[in-house]
Design a protein around this motif. Structure first.
Motif, PDB file in Angstrom:
ATOM      1  N   ASN A 155       0.802  -1.075  -0.014  1.00  0.00           N
ATOM      2  CA  ASN A 155      -0.062  -0.002   0.005  1.00  0.00           C
ATOM      3  C   ASN A 155       0.668   1.092   0.162  1.00  0.00           C
ATOM      4  O   ASN A 155       0.601   2.253  -0.764  1.00  0.00           O
ATOM      5  N   PHE A 213      -8.607  -2.579  -7.499  1.00  0.00           N
ATOM      6  CA  PHE A 213      -8.210  -2.337  -6.026  1.00  0.00           C
ATOM      7  C   PHE A 213      -8.369  -1.036  -5.344  1.00  0.00           C
ATOM      8  O   PHE A 213      -8.042  -0.089  -5.874  1.00  0.00           O
ATOM      9  N   ALA A 241      -3.710  -4.688 -11.384  1.00  0.00           N
ATOM     10  CA  ALA A 241      -3.502  -5.616 -10.280  1.00  0.00           C
ATOM     11  C   ALA A 241      -3.617  -7.160 -11.080  1.00  0.00           C
ATOM     12  O   ALA A 241      -4.451  -7.225 -11.704  1.00  0.00           O
ATOM     13  N   TYR A 299      -0.691 -11.248  -5.252  1.00  0.00           N
ATOM     14  CA  TYR A 299      -1.024 -12.474  -5.217  1.00  0.00           C
ATOM     15  C   TYR A 299      -0.290 -13.584  -5.819  1.00  0.00           C
ATOM     16  O   TYR A 299      -0.503 -14.689  -6.099  1.00  0.00           O
ATOM     17  N   THR A 332       4.051  -8.166  -2.028  1.00  0.00           N
ATOM     18  CA  THR A 332       3.803  -7.922  -0.628  1.00  0.00           C
ATOM     19  C   THR A 332       4.114  -9.399   0.259  1.00  0.00           C
ATOM     20  O   THR A 332       4.179 -10.293  -0.135  1.00  0.00           O
ATOM     21  N   ARG A 378       3.229  -5.317   7.818  1.00  0.00           N
ATOM     22  CA  ARG A 378       3.137  -4.280   7.006  1.00  0.00           C
ATOM     23  C   ARG A 378       4.529  -4.389   6.084  1.00  0.00           C
ATOM     24  O   ARG A 378       5.546  -3.708   6.557  1.00  0.00           O
TER      25      ARG A 378
HETATM   26  C1  LIG Z   1      -3.666  -7.109  -0.366  1.00  0.00           C
HETATM   27  C2  LIG Z   1      -3.422  -6.464  -1.654  1.00  0.00           C
HETATM   28  C3  LIG Z   1      -2.204  -5.568  -1.614  1.00  0.00           C
HETATM   29  C4  LIG Z   1      -1.233  -5.752  -0.383  1.00  0.00           C
HETATM   30  O1  LIG Z   1      -1.485  -4.702   0.487  1.00  0.00           O
HETATM   31  P1  LIG Z   1      -0.182  -4.622   1.540  1.00  0.00           P
HETATM   32  O2  LIG Z   1      -0.170  -3.018   2.095  1.00  0.00           O
HETATM   33  O3  LIG Z   1       0.931  -5.252   1.205  1.00  0.00           O
HETATM   34  O4  LIG Z   1      -0.627  -5.469   2.816  1.00  0.00           O
HETATM   35  C5  LIG Z   1      -1.899  -4.895  -2.598  1.00  0.00           C
HETATM   36  N1  LIG Z   1      -2.515  -4.918  -3.734  1.00  0.00           N
HETATM   37  C6  LIG Z   1      -3.593  -5.561  -3.668  1.00  0.00           C
HETATM   38  C7  LIG Z   1      -4.444  -5.846  -5.109  1.00  0.00           C
HETATM   39  C8  LIG Z   1      -4.238  -6.447  -2.776  1.00  0.00           C
HETATM   40  O5  LIG Z   1      -5.262  -7.000  -2.875  1.00  0.00           O
END
Ligand SMILES: *Cc1c(COP(=O)(O)O)cnc(C)c1O
Length: 365
Positions: A97, A121, A164, A198, A225, A236
């Motif tokens: 994020n 997202f 994404a 993912y 991530t 995080r």
């Molecule tokens: C869960 C997710 C993230 C990851 O968020 P973090 O900040 O790393 O926990 C990033 N992009 C997408 C599309 C997600 O679903």
């Protein structure tokens, strides 16, 4: 009130809608008095965290009086080796994020545009608007990215495209040929952020590893991530892999100690825990199958997913079904904030968690 503070904000800030996270288990307990609930709402790893990561985290606790390594030298070294990319291409974030936000702060501004898909997202519109830039939302195709339409939506003012792969909340994905053609078509002045949150779950021949294109497309930014397959959402840790100059810019903007020492150590250890990763993949594969079969038995239509969650269409409003499921101790994600009022997104849990969810879903339909 003496003055209207909303009028005093930087462009875009007053119009922000807060991100709506999955309901925490503790909140369900507090509000509904339900204990022993199942949370399948935030795409967290149902196996918890890697035991190696937990051990590393415990060890480093003894040193928390010291500031963390602001450059994340060791984690970057481990990532560099693991991914086969130069460390100078890496930017570490407090979750991916934060990396997404850094990209927006570095490259977007009033008068500039970010392009992303319908059902993208929720963080993309937030970081775009927070810096006063314009969001250009491109209509989805079969719930997924329409890359041709997205390429056509790029204008002189576009600076960033967010994709994404797989997409959250729909679980859809773009294939190698499609993404490659898109990257070849978009002008170099437009950063293309390929968000691979993912990626560790996807096992398909035609699924692209965008890292392979970094040399060919200097405007490519790949984000990943530790929150999902590595099970470290609460700590995080995320990162971007990009052209070294882009990484340098993001790192200048980054707060000096944006990752804490516990998170740095745990992430580094998690990266080496192949067994945990393999088990996470296997539990997810089996769970996706279980949920897909369960939806079929309930005569529900799900969007085929390659991630660790699946989105299903209901014959009644998702928000209501969500509430009914809460009362049965199952937390999922209603998708009306994403413009999918008849859908629920459910994270793949353990076999037992999935079973409880399917049973409760059968009851509330
Ligand atoms: C869960 C997710 C993230 C990851 O968020 P973090 O900040 O790393 O926990 C990033 N992009 C997408 C599309 C997600 O679903």
């Amino acid at each position: 009130m003496a003055c209207d503070f909303a009028e005093l904000t930087a462009p875009g800030v007053a119009g922000l809608t807060p991100y709506q996270p999955g309901k925490p288990l503790s909140e369900l307990e507090r509000e509904y008095g339900i204990v022993g609930a199942v949370k399948l709402a935030s795409n967290e790893n149902p196996l918890g965290a890697s035991p190696l990561a937990l051990e590393a985290a415990r060890e480093v606790l003894a040193e928390v009086a010291r500031y963390p390594d602001g450059n994340g030298f060791e984690l970057k070294g481990a990532l560099s080796e693991r991914l086969g990319v130069e460390a100078e291409r890496l930017t570490l974030g407090n979750g991916s994020n934060e990396v997404l936000e850094l990209v927006a702060r570095a490259f977007l501004a009033p008068g500039r545009e970010a392009v992303f898909s319908q059902y993208a997202f929720a963080v993309y519109p937030i970081v775009t608007q927070a810096v006063g830039a314009r969001a250009v939302v491109v209509q989805a195709a079969a719930y997924g990215h329409d890359l041709q339409a997205m390429a056509q939506a790029v204008t002189e003012d576009t600076r960033v495209v967010f994709i994404a792969n797989p997409n959250n909340p729909t679980g859809t994905w773009v294939n190698r040929g499609g993404l490659e053609a898109f990257l070849a078509r978009v002008p170099e002045r437009v950063l293309v952020v390929v968000d691979e949150a993912y990626t560790e779950y996807v096992q398909l021949d035609d699924y692209p590893n965008a890292l392979a294109w970094l040399d060919r497309f200097p405007n490519l930014v790949v984000t990943r991530t530790f929150s999902k397959a590595y099970g470290l959402a609460g700590l995080r840790v995320g990162y971007a892999v990009s052209h070294p100059q882009v990484a340098d810019l993001l790192n200048r903007l980054r707060e000096p100690f944006n990752l804490n020492s516990v998170a740095l150590a745990a992430a580094r250890a998690a990266l080496g825990d192949e067994r945990f990763l393999a088990r996470s993949r296997e539990v997810n594969r089996a769970g996706l199958e279980q949920l897909t079969d369960g939806f079929r038995s309930l005569e529900l239509e799900a969007i085929p997913s390659v991630a660790n969650f699946i989105t299903v269409k209901l014959p009644r409003p998702g928000a209501e079904a969500y509430e009914d499921l809460l009362r049965r101790g199952v937390i999922v994600r209603p998708l009306d904030p994403y413009g999918l009022p008849d859908h629920l997104r459910v994270t793949v849990g353990t076999l037992e968690e999935n079973r409880r969810f399917l049973q409760a879903l059968g009851e509330v339909l």
